[in-house]
Design a protein around this motif. Sequence first.
Motif, PDB file in Angstrom:
ATOM      1  N   TRP A 134      11.544 -47.454 -55.011  1.00 44.91           N
ATOM      2  CA  TRP A 134      11.990 -47.653 -54.017  1.00 44.91           C
ATOM      3  C   TRP A 134      13.143 -46.739 -53.421  1.00 44.91           C
ATOM      4  N   GLU A 135      13.449 -46.622 -52.402  1.00 45.65           N
ATOM      5  CA  GLU A 135      14.308 -45.288 -51.903  1.00 45.65           C
ATOM      6  C   GLU A 135      15.777 -46.204 -51.928  1.00 45.65           C
ATOM      7  N   ASP A 136      15.646 -47.451 -51.457  1.00 49.83           N
ATOM      8  CA  ASP A 136      16.746 -48.324 -51.642  1.00 49.83           C
ATOM      9  C   ASP A 136      16.540 -49.712 -52.149  1.00 49.83           C
ATOM     10  N   LEU A 137      16.989 -49.973 -53.210  1.00 53.74           N
ATOM     11  CA  LEU A 137      16.690 -51.116 -53.890  1.00 53.74           C
ATOM     12  C   LEU A 137      17.191 -52.403 -53.186  1.00 53.74           C
ATOM     13  N   SER A 138      18.412 -52.396 -52.668  1.00 50.01           N
ATOM     14  CA  SER A 138      18.888 -53.572 -52.266  1.00 50.01           C
ATOM     15  C   SER A 138      18.254 -53.707 -50.649  1.00 50.01           C
ATOM     16  N   LYS A 139      18.024 -52.649 -49.992  1.00 50.35           N
ATOM     17  CA  LYS A 139      17.381 -52.942 -48.753  1.00 50.35           C
ATOM     18  C   LYS A 139      15.962 -53.517 -48.917  1.00 50.35           C
ATOM     19  N   GLY A 140      15.069 -53.104 -50.080  1.00 53.09           N
ATOM     20  CA  GLY A 140      13.984 -53.605 -50.156  1.00 53.09           C
ATOM     21  C   GLY A 140      13.789 -54.924 -50.653  1.00 53.09           C
ATOM     22  N   LEU A 141      14.860 -55.422 -51.432  1.00 53.70           N
ATOM     23  CA  LEU A 141      15.115 -56.815 -51.729  1.00 53.70           C
ATOM     24  C   LEU A 141      15.321 -57.563 -50.571  1.00 53.70           C
ATOM     25  N   LYS A 142      16.218 -57.192 -49.770  1.00 49.22           N
ATOM     26  CA  LYS A 142      16.521 -57.894 -48.478  1.00 49.22           C
ATOM     27  C   LYS A 142      15.293 -58.088 -47.642  1.00 49.22           C
ATOM     28  N   VAL A 185      -8.364 -60.308 -49.232  1.00 47.88           N
ATOM     29  CA  VAL A 185      -7.216 -59.403 -49.474  1.00 47.88           C
ATOM     30  C   VAL A 185      -7.231 -58.112 -48.237  1.00 47.88           C
ATOM     31  N   ILE A 186      -6.083 -58.279 -47.505  1.00 47.49           N
ATOM     32  CA  ILE A 186      -5.786 -57.399 -46.359  1.00 47.49           C
ATOM     33  C   ILE A 186      -5.117 -56.088 -46.731  1.00 47.49           C
ATOM     34  N   PRO A 187      -5.455 -54.921 -46.830  1.00 45.19           N
ATOM     35  CA  PRO A 187      -4.786 -53.806 -46.957  1.00 45.19           C
ATOM     36  C   PRO A 187      -3.890 -53.453 -45.780  1.00 45.19           C
ATOM     37  N   THR A 188      -2.660 -53.132 -45.937  1.00 42.82           N
ATOM     38  CA  THR A 188      -1.702 -52.465 -45.064  1.00 42.82           C
ATOM     39  C   THR A 188      -0.981 -51.571 -45.320  1.00 42.82           C
ATOM     40  N   VAL A 189      -0.728 -50.533 -44.573  1.00 42.66           N
ATOM     41  CA  VAL A 189       0.067 -49.201 -44.645  1.00 42.66           C
ATOM     42  C   VAL A 189       1.518 -49.837 -44.295  1.00 42.66           C
ATOM     43  N   GLY A 190       2.392 -49.504 -45.126  1.00 44.68           N
ATOM     44  CA  GLY A 190       3.784 -49.819 -44.931  1.00 44.68           C
ATOM     45  C   GLY A 190       4.771 -49.708 -46.074  1.00 44.68           C
ATOM     46  N   ASP A 191       6.095 -49.648 -45.793  1.00 40.09           N
ATOM     47  CA  ASP A 191       7.070 -49.284 -46.722  1.00 40.09           C
ATOM     48  C   ASP A 191       7.861 -50.795 -47.048  1.00 40.09           C
ATOM     49  N   VAL A 192       8.546 -50.960 -48.316  1.00 38.43           N
ATOM     50  CA  VAL A 192       9.124 -52.134 -48.616  1.00 38.43           C
ATOM     51  C   VAL A 192      10.378 -52.060 -47.858  1.00 38.43           C
TER      52      VAL A 192
END
Length: 214
Positions: free
Chosen positions: A124-132, A95-102
């Motif tokens: 999430w700030e933007d559902l569609s962008k996160g899914l994409k 398991v490798i932890p990583t800082v980042g945004d969806v």
Amino acid sequence: MVEKSATKMGEKDSKHFLTIADTIFAPIYPIIAEQIIKNTGVSSGTALEIGCGPGHLGTSLAAISELTVYALDVSPDMIQTCTERITEKGLSKRVIPTVGDVCEIPFDNETFDLVFSRGSWFFWEDLSKGLKEIYRVLKPGGVSYVGGGFGNASLKKDIVEKMKERDPEFENSIKERFISRSPEVISSALQKAGVNKYSIVDDDSSFWLMMERT
């Protein structure tokens, strides 16, 4: 309980979240990990967890599979806590932890066999962008398992009862969150993201979106 992946928690919120995740919600993670493998058919290769929080689900999944899990969270504090949990469980190579945004996943296209997340998409700030973005980093044939749930109806009932002792509005807040991620909302976001091949697991205790990368 949900993992705040797109908004940073204050110190008080973080401590409250960790206490609840370590106690009231602890039984759900091994069950959900088993459900992920059963429903996606993915038990080896490379996985990404969005909004890993303190790492309960990612470590549970790694422990029962041959997956290497990258645990992503926007909060450095949560990543630190996740790192400590990984070390305690002897899973540092798995398991490798990583800082980042969806909304800006820091990995190349077609990297993962599986992308999973419990609860983070409510923040999430933007559902569609996160899914994409999730779709982008899936390998051809890769699958997502994103949503929220309590493992089973019995656990949900138990957790709701315990949480209502802390917060009388807890059950209403669950309903509001799931309304914000209704099938109609998800369908619209997927259409905007250009994702056509997907299915939804929806029962009394959970709601999960499974996108398959073609």
